[in-house]
Design an enzyme around this catalytic site. Structure first.
Site, PDB file in Angstrom:
ATOM      1  NE  ARG A 137     -10.286   5.152  16.997  1.00 57.80           N
ATOM      2  CZ  ARG A 137      -8.969   5.323  17.113  1.00 57.80           C
ATOM      3  NH1 ARG A 137      -8.153   4.329  16.828  1.00 57.80           N
ATOM      4  NH2 ARG A 137      -8.487   6.468  17.529  1.00 57.80           N
TER       5      ARG A 137
ATOM      6  N   GLY B 219      -6.566  12.541  29.127  1.00 58.36           N
ATOM      7  CA  GLY B 219      -7.406  11.749  30.023  1.00 58.36           C
ATOM      8  C   GLY B 219      -7.504  10.276  29.668  1.00 58.36           C
TER       9      GLY B 219
HETATM   10  C1  UD1 Z   1      -1.558  13.803  19.873  1.00 58.43           C
HETATM   11  C2  UD1 Z   1      -0.409  14.727  19.489  1.00 58.43           C
HETATM   12  C3  UD1 Z   1       0.708  13.903  18.865  1.00 58.43           C
HETATM   13  C4  UD1 Z   1       1.157  12.836  19.824  1.00 58.43           C
HETATM   14  C5  UD1 Z   1      -0.012  11.978  20.267  1.00 58.43           C
HETATM   15  C6  UD1 Z   1       0.418  11.065  21.367  1.00 58.43           C
HETATM   16  C7  UD1 Z   1      -1.478  16.816  18.908  1.00 58.43           C
HETATM   17  C8  UD1 Z   1      -1.880  17.714  17.817  1.00 58.43           C
HETATM   18  N1  UD1 Z   1      -0.894  15.691  18.546  1.00 58.43           N
HETATM   19  O1  UD1 Z   1      -2.068  13.265  18.670  1.00 58.43           O
HETATM   20  O2  UD1 Z   1       1.820  14.727  18.551  1.00 58.43           O
HETATM   21  O3  UD1 Z   1       2.172  12.032  19.214  1.00 58.43           O
HETATM   22  O4  UD1 Z   1      -1.087  12.796  20.764  1.00 58.43           O
HETATM   23  O5  UD1 Z   1      -0.617  10.167  21.664  1.00 58.43           O
HETATM   24  O6  UD1 Z   1      -1.639  17.154  20.079  1.00 58.43           O
HETATM   25  N2  UD1 Z   1      -8.739  16.266  22.669  1.00 58.43           N
HETATM   26  C9  UD1 Z   1      -9.636  17.192  23.149  1.00 58.43           C
HETATM   27  N3  UD1 Z   1     -10.147  18.133  22.309  1.00 58.43           N
HETATM   28  C10 UD1 Z   1      -9.768  18.207  21.002  1.00 58.43           C
HETATM   29  C11 UD1 Z   1      -8.848  17.249  20.506  1.00 58.43           C
HETATM   30  C12 UD1 Z   1      -8.353  16.309  21.373  1.00 58.43           C
HETATM   31  O7  UD1 Z   1      -9.987  17.169  24.328  1.00 58.43           O
HETATM   32  O8  UD1 Z   1     -10.247  19.079  20.307  1.00 58.43           O
HETATM   33  C13 UD1 Z   1      -8.194  15.258  23.586  1.00 58.43           C
HETATM   34  C14 UD1 Z   1      -8.565  13.854  23.179  1.00 58.43           C
HETATM   35  O9  UD1 Z   1      -9.747  13.452  23.840  1.00 58.43           O
HETATM   36  C15 UD1 Z   1      -7.371  13.048  23.669  1.00 58.43           C
HETATM   37  C16 UD1 Z   1      -6.214  14.030  23.564  1.00 58.43           C
HETATM   38  O10 UD1 Z   1      -6.787  15.312  23.529  1.00 58.43           O
HETATM   39  O11 UD1 Z   1      -7.497  12.678  25.022  1.00 58.43           O
HETATM   40  C17 UD1 Z   1      -5.331  13.788  22.350  1.00 58.43           C
HETATM   41  O12 UD1 Z   1      -6.088  13.935  21.184  1.00 58.43           O
HETATM   42  P1  UD1 Z   1      -5.907  12.973  19.944  1.00 58.43           P
HETATM   43  O13 UD1 Z   1      -6.866  13.378  18.897  1.00 58.43           O
HETATM   44  O14 UD1 Z   1      -5.884  11.560  20.360  1.00 58.43           O
HETATM   45  O15 UD1 Z   1      -4.443  13.384  19.453  1.00 58.43           O
HETATM   46  P2  UD1 Z   1      -3.498  12.504  18.547  1.00 58.43           P
HETATM   47  O16 UD1 Z   1      -3.928  12.642  17.146  1.00 58.43           O
HETATM   48  O17 UD1 Z   1      -3.364  11.148  19.104  1.00 58.43           O
END
Ligand code: UD1
Ligand code: MG
Length: 450
Positions: free
Chosen positions: A22, A109
């Protein structure tokens, strides 16, 4: 800064494998800057300030820029081959922390506003109960994971928004995404995660319920909503910048720095400003700037990589570039650009001047329109201006060249040879007058027009 309160070693896993689509940018999301430092850099700095010695950054395959940044910042890098969720990402860090006997915090991050204090509280929660979980209450609800409490008001589990019932979505206490626990226990719980949910992902957020079942009832730490702000878009990046700038401004004002219109002054993560500096409206301070007590930065100045001594006055409309060192009580005025140049105490360059690769002695006076011609298209050369020298207006100093102490250059001179101390150098066309010529010219032209 916050220091470690428990003696157990501390590590951090920073999740940064997200694509950040995004942002619509060639630059990976976590490398976009806030207050002049990458999002990831803010997270690294905050966990370090919370006593973390070992950091593992989880990157996507091919994430070379993220890897280079993380390694440059002294972190280990683990690759998450496929993005199967936050729990899966945390698991990818396990080999890098094999045998680590201590507590680990998992952070995102792309969340640059989480403070060192919050990470320290998460570690304290881990020390106290086995797991520290950071929560917040977003004003607008939002698609965050919800913290479900049991009948006694204790932690029960986290339900992701996409999996939540309408009743669960109405819960105002949300998961910020940060948790801390004993490293090996955390990896044990993460290994037991399943992807049996709405997103078919391994949720890190299922770890606290597993911890609870193992007798480590999570300690809930509630923080301000802004700390949980994650950056996914340019708009959120700008929002993070606003909040970070407000924090920096408030910090400097509390420390005795005068900001006339703080909302118009832009600072960097590494800016150093001593008490009793005054900064007028509309000043931009980029990376690497130090301003000593009693200096004044006047409106519309742009500063980068420079040192300003006490009592100096900069601007309005001054530009200080990397390597500018401005001495005590020196004045740099409007439309003056200074690069890789030392200006000694009490020297003045008040108008329309370029000083590059120069050394200006104490109390020298640089006239309006002075230019150091420091570059021949191939190499840079130095200009030396002695103490107390007077550089006449519109002098071009063709470097390498030295103007001795106390010397004067005549206005409009092009100085190509060294000027001895206390000498006058004149290097310009001779003036001659033709008496009455102008009047005769006008008369002739008027007659031609008739
Ligand atoms: C996550 C939390 C949610 C919380 C929210 C707060 C989970 C399942 N959910 O949701 O409870 O309220 O953050 O902002 O954790 N990432 C990876 N590898 C992956 C998936 C994600 O490195 O396979 C990293 C993303 O780059 C990001 C972070 O983890 O920096 C969070 O991932 P994101 O997909 O944004 O989680 P949310 O759906 O926002
Ligand atoms: Mg997110």
């Amino acid at each position: 800064m916050t220091s470690a309160t428990s003696s157990r070693p501390r590590a951090a896993i920073i999740l940064a494998a997200g694509q950040g689509t995004r942002m619509k940018s060639a630059l990976p999301k976590v490398l976009h800057p806030v207050a002049g430092m990458a999002l990831l850099g803010h997270v690294i700095a905050a966990v370090r300030a919370a006593g973390v010695a070992r950091i593992v950054v989880v990157a996507a395959p091919g994430g070379d820029a993220v890897r280079a940044y993380a390694e440059g910042a002294g972190c280990a890098v683990a690759v998450q081959d496929r993005q199967l969720g936050t729990g899966h990402a945390a698991r990818a860090a396990a080999p890098a922390l094999e045998g680590f006997d201590g507590d680990v915090v998992v952070a995102f991050g792309d969340s640059p506003l989480t403070t060192a204090q919050t990470f320290a509280r998460a570690f304290d929660g881990a020390a106290a109960s086995g797991l520290g979980l950071v929560t917040f209450r977003p004003k607008g609800g939002g698609a965050y994971g919800r913290i479900v409490l049991d009948a006694q008001g204790r932690f029960d589990r986290i339900v992701e928004y996409k999996d939540a019932s309408a009743e669960e979505r109405a819960i105002d206490l949300c998961n910020a995404g940060i948790l801390a626990a004993d490293a090996q226990k955390l990896f044990g719980w993460a290994a037991r995660l399943t992807s049996d949910n709405a997103q078919c992902e391994y949720y890190l957020t299922d770890v606290p319920a597993l911890a609870k079942a193992d007798g480590a009832a999570p300690a809930l730490i509630e923080v301000a909503e802004e700390e949980a702000l994650g950056v996914n878009s340019r708009g959120e990046l700008a929002a993070a910048e606003r909040i970070m700038q407000d924090r920096l401004r408030a910090g400097f004002m509390a420390a005795g720095v005068g900001l006339t219109a703080p909302e118009t002054v832009y600072l960097s993560h590494d800016t150093v400003i001593e008490p009793d500096v005054t900064i007028e409206p509309f000043v931009v301070i980029a990376a690497g700037v130090t301003i000593r007590g009693g200096a004044r930065i006047r409106s519309h100045s742009h500063l980068e990589g420079c040192d300003i001594a006490s009592g100096a006055i900069i601007g309005p409309f001054a530009r200080l570039r990397p390597g500018a060192k401005i001495g005590q009580d020196a004045h740099i005025g409007n439309f003056v650009e200074v690069k890789n140049t030392t200006i000694e105490a009490g020297a003045k360059a008040n108008h329309l001047t370029y000083l590059g690769d120069a050394h200006v002695g104490a109390k020298a006076n640089i006239g309006a329109g002075t230019i150091t011609c420091n570059y021949d298209g191939f190499t840079k050369a130095k200009t030396e201006i002695g103490a107390g020298a007077f550089i006449g207006s519109d002098t071009a100093l063709v470097a390498p060249v030295t103007v001795g102490a106390g010397a004067i250059t005549a206005a409009g001179s092009v100085i190509t040879k060294d000027v001895p101390a206390d000498a006058l150098a004149i290097a310009r066309g001779q003036q001659s007058e033709k008496p009455g010529w102008a009047k005769a010219f006008r008369t002739r032209k008027q007659q031609e027009k008739k």
